[in-house]
Design an enzyme around this catalytic site. Sequence first.
Site, PDB file in Angstrom:
ATOM      1  N   CYS A  85      57.571  43.612  31.087  1.00  0.00           N
ATOM      2  CA  CYS A  85      56.298  43.495  30.371  1.00  0.00           C
ATOM      3  C   CYS A  85      56.452  42.860  28.999  1.00  0.00           C
ATOM      4  O   CYS A  85      55.454  42.469  28.388  1.00  0.00           O
ATOM      5  CB  CYS A  85      55.658  44.878  30.242  1.00  0.00           C
ATOM      6  SG  CYS A  85      55.448  45.733  31.815  1.00  0.00           S
ATOM      7  N   CYS A 209      45.251  54.330  33.761  1.00  0.00           N
ATOM      8  CA  CYS A 209      46.188  53.295  34.186  1.00  0.00           C
ATOM      9  C   CYS A 209      45.550  51.919  34.062  1.00  0.00           C
ATOM     10  O   CYS A 209      44.368  51.746  34.353  1.00  0.00           O
ATOM     11  CB  CYS A 209      46.606  53.507  35.648  1.00  0.00           C
ATOM     12  SG  CYS A 209      47.172  55.171  36.073  1.00  0.00           S
ATOM     13  N   LYS A 330      44.426  48.231  29.373  1.00  0.00           N
ATOM     14  CA  LYS A 330      43.568  49.091  30.185  1.00  0.00           C
ATOM     15  C   LYS A 330      42.317  48.365  30.653  1.00  0.00           C
ATOM     16  O   LYS A 330      41.912  48.488  31.811  1.00  0.00           O
ATOM     17  CB  LYS A 330      43.172  50.343  29.378  1.00  0.00           C
ATOM     18  CG  LYS A 330      42.166  51.254  30.075  1.00  0.00           C
ATOM     19  CD  LYS A 330      42.753  51.852  31.351  1.00  0.00           C
ATOM     20  CE  LYS A 330      41.711  52.424  32.266  1.00  0.00           C
ATOM     21  NZ  LYS A 330      41.015  51.399  33.066  1.00  0.00           N
ATOM     22  N   HIS A 334      46.488  43.300  32.675  1.00  0.00           N
ATOM     23  CA  HIS A 334      47.935  43.252  32.452  1.00  0.00           C
ATOM     24  C   HIS A 334      48.620  42.298  33.435  1.00  0.00           C
ATOM     25  O   HIS A 334      49.291  42.731  34.376  1.00  0.00           O
ATOM     26  CB  HIS A 334      48.508  44.668  32.576  1.00  0.00           C
ATOM     27  CG  HIS A 334      49.961  44.773  32.249  1.00  0.00           C
ATOM     28  ND1 HIS A 334      50.628  43.882  31.440  1.00  0.00           N
ATOM     29  CD2 HIS A 334      50.905  45.689  32.644  1.00  0.00           C
ATOM     30  CE1 HIS A 334      51.899  44.249  31.322  1.00  0.00           C
ATOM     31  NE2 HIS A 334      52.089  45.330  32.063  1.00  0.00           N
TER      32      HIS A 334
END
Length: 348
Positions: A85, A209, A330, A334
Amino acid sequence: MRDAYIVGAGQSKYGAFPDESYRSLFATAYEEAMASAGGVEPGDVDEAVVGSLGVGGRQLGLSGPAVTEHVGLHGVPCSRIENACAASGYAVRQAVQAVKSGMADVALAGGYEVMTDMSGDVAKYWLGVSGETEWERLTGTTFSGVYAQMASSYLDTYDDASPDHFSKVAVKNHANGAKNPKAHLGFECSLDDARNAPVVADPLNLYHCCPTSDGAAAVIVASEDVASTCDDAVRVAGVGAASERVGLFQRDDYTSIRSSAKAAETAYEMAGLGPDDVDFAEVHDCFAIAELMAYEDLGFCERGGAPELVDDGITELGGDLPVNPSGGLKSKGHPIGATGAGQAVEAF
Protein backbone atom coordinates in the site's frame (compact mmCIF):
# COMPACT_ATOMS: atom_id res chain seq x y z
CA MET A 1 20.49 19.47 -0.92
CA ARG A 2 18.22 21.74 -2.91
CA ASP A 3 14.47 22.04 -2.35
CA ALA A 4 11.89 20.02 -4.25
CA TYR A 5 8.41 21.24 -5.19
CA ILE A 6 5.21 19.58 -6.31
CA VAL A 7 4.14 21.63 -9.33
CA GLY A 8 1.34 19.49 -10.72
CA ALA A 9 -0.88 16.62 -9.65
CA GLY A 10 -3.78 14.64 -11.01
CA GLN A 11 -5.77 11.47 -10.55
CA SER A 12 -8.44 9.40 -12.21
CA LYS A 13 -11.73 8.68 -10.57
CA TYR A 14 -11.55 5.76 -8.16
CA GLY A 15 -14.06 2.95 -8.53
CA ALA A 16 -14.88 -0.02 -10.77
CA PHE A 17 -14.16 0.62 -14.44
CA PRO A 18 -14.50 -2.48 -16.62
CA ASP A 19 -13.75 -0.48 -19.77
CA GLU A 20 -10.45 0.92 -18.46
CA SER A 21 -6.96 -0.56 -18.15
CA TYR A 22 -4.08 0.38 -15.88
CA ARG A 23 -2.57 2.22 -18.86
CA SER A 24 -5.68 4.29 -19.59
CA LEU A 25 -6.24 5.11 -15.92
CA PHE A 26 -2.64 6.28 -15.57
CA ALA A 27 -2.97 8.36 -18.74
CA THR A 28 -5.95 10.18 -17.21
CA ALA A 29 -3.96 10.97 -14.05
CA TYR A 30 -0.85 11.98 -15.99
CA GLU A 31 -2.73 14.30 -18.35
CA GLU A 32 -4.45 16.02 -15.42
CA ALA A 33 -1.11 16.41 -13.64
CA MET A 34 0.59 17.90 -16.70
CA ALA A 35 -2.33 20.25 -17.31
CA SER A 36 -2.08 21.53 -13.74
CA ALA A 37 1.71 22.01 -13.94
CA GLY A 38 1.45 25.06 -16.25
CA GLY A 39 5.09 25.51 -17.23
CA VAL A 40 6.28 21.92 -17.48
CA GLU A 41 6.17 20.01 -20.75
CA PRO A 42 6.42 16.24 -21.26
CA GLY A 43 9.90 16.69 -22.73
CA ASP A 44 11.07 18.19 -19.42
CA VAL A 45 10.58 14.94 -17.47
CA ASP A 46 13.97 13.49 -16.53
CA GLU A 47 12.87 10.56 -14.36
CA ALA A 48 9.74 8.55 -13.62
CA VAL A 49 8.94 6.42 -10.60
CA VAL A 50 5.66 4.54 -10.40
CA GLY A 51 4.09 2.26 -7.84
CA SER A 52 1.91 -0.80 -8.28
CA LEU A 53 1.23 -4.04 -6.46
CA GLY A 54 0.39 -5.65 -9.81
CA VAL A 55 -2.91 -7.11 -8.62
CA GLY A 56 -3.95 -9.95 -10.89
CA GLY A 57 -0.40 -10.43 -12.13
CA ARG A 58 -0.82 -8.16 -15.13
CA GLN A 59 2.53 -6.99 -16.49
CA LEU A 60 4.31 -7.39 -13.18
CA GLY A 61 7.79 -6.97 -14.58
CA LEU A 62 7.47 -3.92 -16.83
CA SER A 63 4.25 -2.18 -15.93
CA GLY A 64 6.21 1.00 -15.14
CA PRO A 65 7.64 1.48 -18.63
CA ALA A 66 4.30 0.26 -20.02
CA VAL A 67 2.46 3.26 -18.57
CA THR A 68 5.16 5.83 -19.27
CA GLU A 69 5.51 4.77 -22.92
CA HIS A 70 1.71 4.84 -23.18
CA VAL A 71 1.69 8.54 -22.28
CA GLY A 72 4.59 9.33 -24.63
CA LEU A 73 7.56 9.47 -22.26
CA HIS A 74 9.78 7.39 -24.54
CA GLY A 75 13.36 7.16 -23.35
CA VAL A 76 12.63 8.48 -19.86
CA PRO A 77 14.10 6.11 -17.24
CA CYS A 78 11.28 4.54 -15.26
CA SER A 79 11.45 2.52 -12.06
CA ARG A 80 8.53 0.54 -10.68
CA ILE A 81 8.17 0.23 -6.91
CA GLU A 82 6.23 -2.63 -5.35
CA ASN A 83 5.81 -1.79 -1.70
CA ALA A 84 2.25 -2.90 -1.02
CA CYS A 85 0.00 0.00 0.00
CA ALA A 86 3.03 2.30 0.31
CA ALA A 87 4.11 1.76 -3.31
CA SER A 88 3.35 5.16 -4.81
CA GLY A 89 4.01 6.97 -1.54
CA TYR A 90 7.54 5.67 -1.91
CA ALA A 91 7.46 6.68 -5.59
CA VAL A 92 6.80 10.27 -4.52
CA ARG A 93 9.65 10.02 -2.01
CA GLN A 94 12.00 8.69 -4.71
CA ALA A 95 11.02 11.53 -7.04
CA VAL A 96 11.72 14.05 -4.29
CA GLN A 97 15.11 12.45 -3.67
CA ALA A 98 15.95 12.57 -7.39
CA VAL A 99 15.21 16.29 -7.53
CA LYS A 100 16.85 17.17 -4.22
CA SER A 101 20.02 15.30 -5.20
CA GLY A 102 20.30 17.09 -8.55
CA MET A 103 19.85 13.91 -10.57
CA ALA A 104 16.64 15.32 -12.06
CA ASP A 105 15.06 18.73 -12.52
CA VAL A 106 11.61 17.25 -13.18
CA ALA A 107 10.49 13.85 -11.91
CA LEU A 108 7.16 12.13 -12.38
CA ALA A 109 5.82 10.01 -9.52
CA GLY A 110 2.61 8.03 -9.65
CA GLY A 111 0.79 4.78 -9.19
CA TYR A 112 -2.03 2.65 -10.56
CA GLU A 113 -4.03 -0.46 -9.81
CA VAL A 114 -6.91 -2.42 -11.32
CA MET A 115 -8.59 -4.54 -8.65
CA THR A 116 -12.24 -5.02 -9.61
CA ASP A 117 -11.92 -7.33 -12.62
CA MET A 118 -11.58 -10.52 -10.58
CA SER A 119 -13.54 -12.53 -8.06
CA GLY A 120 -13.47 -11.76 -4.37
CA ASP A 121 -11.44 -14.90 -3.67
CA VAL A 122 -8.80 -13.97 -6.24
CA ALA A 123 -8.67 -10.37 -5.01
CA LYS A 124 -8.21 -11.67 -1.46
CA TYR A 125 -5.24 -13.72 -2.66
CA TRP A 126 -3.58 -10.73 -4.27
CA LEU A 127 -4.18 -8.58 -1.22
CA GLY A 128 -2.66 -11.33 0.88
CA VAL A 129 0.66 -11.35 -0.97
CA SER A 130 1.59 -8.24 1.03
CA GLY A 131 1.20 -10.06 4.33
CA GLU A 132 3.58 -12.31 6.22
CA THR A 133 3.41 -15.56 4.27
CA GLU A 134 4.79 -18.45 6.30
CA TRP A 135 3.17 -17.83 9.68
CA GLU A 136 0.11 -15.71 8.88
CA ARG A 137 -1.12 -15.82 5.30
CA LEU A 138 -0.72 -19.60 4.79
CA THR A 139 -2.60 -20.25 8.02
CA GLY A 140 -5.60 -18.31 6.75
CA THR A 141 -5.01 -14.80 8.07
CA THR A 142 -6.45 -11.98 5.96
CA PHE A 143 -5.75 -8.25 6.24
CA SER A 144 -9.16 -7.68 7.77
CA GLY A 145 -8.16 -10.33 10.32
CA VAL A 146 -4.83 -8.62 11.00
CA TYR A 147 -6.47 -5.24 11.58
CA ALA A 148 -9.20 -6.89 13.65
CA GLN A 149 -6.48 -8.11 15.98
CA MET A 150 -5.13 -4.56 16.17
CA ALA A 151 -8.64 -3.24 16.84
CA SER A 152 -9.27 -5.82 19.56
CA SER A 153 -5.95 -5.01 21.22
CA TYR A 154 -6.72 -1.28 21.07
CA LEU A 155 -10.15 -1.78 22.67
CA ASP A 156 -8.61 -3.95 25.40
CA THR A 157 -5.84 -1.42 26.08
CA TYR A 158 -7.83 1.81 26.20
CA ASP A 159 -11.01 1.98 28.28
CA ASP A 160 -12.31 5.06 26.45
CA ALA A 161 -12.27 3.27 23.08
CA SER A 162 -15.28 1.44 21.67
CA PRO A 163 -16.40 0.09 18.27
CA ASP A 164 -18.52 3.24 18.01
CA HIS A 165 -15.32 5.18 17.36
CA PHE A 166 -14.65 3.03 14.31
CA SER A 167 -18.17 3.79 13.11
CA LYS A 168 -17.76 7.52 13.71
CA VAL A 169 -14.60 7.52 11.57
CA ALA A 170 -16.58 5.84 8.80
CA VAL A 171 -19.40 8.41 9.03
CA LYS A 172 -16.91 11.29 8.90
CA ASN A 173 -15.04 9.91 5.91
CA HIS A 174 -18.21 9.12 3.98
CA ALA A 175 -19.43 12.68 4.62
CA ASN A 176 -16.15 13.96 3.17
CA GLY A 177 -16.14 11.52 0.26
CA ALA A 178 -19.66 12.57 -0.70
CA LYS A 179 -18.11 15.95 -1.59
CA ASN A 180 -15.33 14.37 -3.69
CA PRO A 181 -16.23 13.74 -7.35
CA LYS A 182 -13.33 11.27 -7.64
CA ALA A 183 -14.52 9.05 -4.75
CA HIS A 184 -15.41 5.40 -5.22
CA LEU A 185 -18.03 5.35 -2.44
CA GLY A 186 -19.14 8.97 -2.69
CA PHE A 187 -22.17 8.76 -0.46
CA GLU A 188 -22.97 9.59 3.13
CA CYS A 189 -23.83 7.01 5.76
CA SER A 190 -25.53 7.31 9.12
CA LEU A 191 -24.07 6.21 12.43
CA ASP A 192 -26.69 3.46 12.55
CA ASP A 193 -25.57 2.27 9.11
CA ALA A 194 -21.97 2.11 10.29
CA ARG A 195 -22.86 0.45 13.58
CA ASN A 196 -25.11 -2.25 12.18
CA ALA A 197 -23.26 -3.37 9.06
CA PRO A 198 -22.36 -7.07 8.68
CA VAL A 199 -19.31 -8.22 10.61
CA VAL A 200 -16.21 -8.83 8.48
CA ALA A 201 -13.70 -9.71 11.22
CA ASP A 202 -14.87 -8.95 14.73
CA PRO A 203 -14.83 -6.16 15.91
CA LEU A 204 -14.62 -4.71 12.37
CA ASN A 205 -17.71 -4.61 10.18
CA LEU A 206 -18.24 -3.73 6.53
CA TYR A 207 -18.34 0.03 7.14
CA HIS A 208 -15.04 -0.14 9.00
CA CYS A 209 -13.28 -1.45 5.87
CA CYS A 210 -12.24 0.33 2.68
CA PRO A 211 -13.23 -0.96 -0.77
CA THR A 212 -10.96 -2.42 -3.42
CA SER A 213 -10.77 0.08 -6.28
CA ASP A 214 -9.41 0.82 -9.73
CA GLY A 215 -7.55 4.08 -10.12
CA ALA A 216 -4.36 6.01 -10.81
CA ALA A 217 -2.58 9.11 -9.55
CA ALA A 218 0.37 11.22 -10.73
CA VAL A 219 2.51 13.94 -9.17
CA ILE A 220 5.13 16.13 -10.84
CA VAL A 221 8.09 17.07 -8.67
CA ALA A 222 10.48 19.80 -9.77
CA SER A 223 13.46 21.89 -8.70
CA GLU A 224 13.09 25.45 -7.50
CA ASP A 225 14.27 26.84 -10.86
CA VAL A 226 11.57 24.92 -12.69
CA ALA A 227 8.97 25.63 -10.01
CA SER A 228 9.49 29.37 -10.44
CA THR A 229 8.07 29.07 -13.97
CA CYS A 230 4.95 27.14 -12.91
CA ASP A 231 1.51 28.44 -12.06
CA ASP A 232 1.40 26.65 -8.69
CA ALA A 233 4.20 25.14 -6.64
CA VAL A 234 4.14 23.58 -3.19
CA ARG A 235 7.46 23.02 -1.45
CA VAL A 236 8.00 19.56 -0.02
CA ALA A 237 9.15 20.64 3.42
CA GLY A 238 9.91 17.16 4.70
CA VAL A 239 9.64 13.49 3.85
CA GLY A 240 10.04 10.47 6.08
CA ALA A 241 9.88 6.73 5.72
CA ALA A 242 10.45 3.65 7.84
CA SER A 243 9.75 -0.06 7.65
CA GLU A 244 7.87 -2.23 10.15
CA ARG A 245 8.09 -5.94 10.89
CA VAL A 246 5.88 -7.55 8.25
CA GLY A 247 4.30 -10.14 10.50
CA LEU A 248 1.92 -8.98 13.18
CA PHE A 249 3.18 -11.81 15.36
CA GLN A 250 6.66 -10.26 15.26
CA ARG A 251 5.55 -6.94 16.74
CA ASP A 252 5.68 -6.00 20.39
CA ASP A 253 2.65 -3.71 20.24
CA TYR A 254 -0.58 -4.16 18.28
CA THR A 255 -1.96 -0.70 19.11
CA SER A 256 0.49 1.28 16.99
CA ILE A 257 2.31 1.09 13.67
CA ARG A 258 5.73 2.15 14.89
CA SER A 259 7.12 2.75 11.41
CA SER A 260 4.48 5.47 10.94
CA ALA A 261 5.69 7.21 14.09
CA LYS A 262 9.32 6.98 13.01
CA ALA A 263 8.55 8.22 9.49
CA ALA A 264 6.63 11.16 10.95
CA GLU A 265 9.51 12.06 13.24
CA THR A 266 11.87 12.12 10.24
CA ALA A 267 9.52 14.30 8.19
CA TYR A 268 8.90 16.71 11.05
CA GLU A 269 12.64 17.03 11.71
CA MET A 270 13.41 17.71 8.04
CA ALA A 271 10.62 20.30 7.85
CA GLY A 272 11.50 21.98 11.13
CA LEU A 273 7.87 21.56 12.15
CA GLY A 274 5.83 19.43 14.52
CA PRO A 275 2.38 17.89 14.77
CA ASP A 276 0.97 21.10 16.26
CA ASP A 277 1.80 22.88 12.98
CA VAL A 278 -0.31 20.54 10.85
CA ASP A 279 -3.54 22.06 9.51
CA PHE A 280 -4.99 18.93 7.89
CA ALA A 281 -3.89 15.39 7.08
CA GLU A 282 -4.52 12.54 4.67
CA VAL A 283 -3.85 9.26 6.47
CA HIS A 284 -4.05 5.59 5.55
CA ASP A 285 -7.42 4.36 6.80
CA CYS A 286 -7.63 0.98 5.09
CA PHE A 287 -9.58 0.01 8.21
CA ALA A 288 -11.07 2.47 10.69
CA ILE A 289 -8.68 1.38 13.45
CA ALA A 290 -5.78 2.44 11.21
CA GLU A 291 -6.98 6.05 11.24
CA LEU A 292 -7.21 6.09 15.04
CA MET A 293 -3.68 4.70 15.33
CA ALA A 294 -2.46 7.26 12.78
CA TYR A 295 -3.69 10.12 14.99
CA GLU A 296 -1.43 8.83 17.73
CA ASP A 297 1.52 7.73 15.60
CA LEU A 298 1.63 11.15 13.89
CA GLY A 299 1.59 12.94 17.25
CA PHE A 300 -1.84 14.54 16.95
CA CYS A 301 -2.67 13.28 20.44
CA GLU A 302 -1.27 11.13 23.22
CA ARG A 303 -1.45 7.34 23.14
CA GLY A 304 -5.05 6.36 23.73
CA GLY A 305 -6.25 9.89 22.92
CA ALA A 306 -7.67 9.18 19.46
CA PRO A 307 -11.24 8.44 20.66
CA GLU A 308 -11.42 11.86 22.28
CA LEU A 309 -10.41 13.57 19.01
CA VAL A 310 -13.25 11.72 17.29
CA ASP A 311 -15.82 12.47 19.98
CA ASP A 312 -14.90 16.17 20.02
CA GLY A 313 -15.12 16.52 16.24
CA ILE A 314 -11.51 17.67 16.00
CA THR A 315 -10.84 15.65 12.85
CA GLU A 316 -14.03 16.60 11.00
CA LEU A 317 -13.98 19.18 8.20
CA GLY A 318 -15.07 21.90 10.59
CA GLY A 319 -12.70 20.81 13.35
CA ASP A 320 -9.27 22.09 14.32
CA LEU A 321 -7.48 19.27 12.46
CA PRO A 322 -9.47 17.79 9.57
CA VAL A 323 -8.27 14.29 8.69
CA ASN A 324 -9.03 12.68 5.34
CA PRO A 325 -10.98 15.56 3.81
CA SER A 326 -10.86 13.52 0.58
CA GLY A 327 -12.93 10.78 2.18
CA GLY A 328 -9.86 8.69 2.83
CA LEU A 329 -9.45 5.14 1.66
CA LYS A 330 -12.79 4.35 3.30
CA SER A 331 -14.83 6.50 0.91
CA LYS A 332 -12.48 7.77 -1.79
CA GLY A 333 -11.22 4.21 -2.34
CA HIS A 334 -8.03 2.19 -2.26
CA PRO A 335 -6.44 1.27 -5.61
CA ILE A 336 -3.36 -0.02 -3.83
CA GLY A 337 -0.62 1.25 -6.12
CA ALA A 338 -2.25 4.66 -6.57
CA THR A 339 -3.19 5.40 -2.97
CA GLY A 340 -0.02 7.08 -1.66
CA ALA A 341 0.41 9.36 -4.68
CA GLY A 342 -3.32 10.04 -4.54
CA GLN A 343 -2.91 11.40 -1.01
CA ALA A 344 -0.20 13.74 -2.30
CA VAL A 345 -2.58 14.83 -5.07
CA GLU A 346 -5.21 15.68 -2.45
CA ALA A 347 -2.69 17.64 -0.38
CA PHE A 348 -1.54 19.57 -3.46
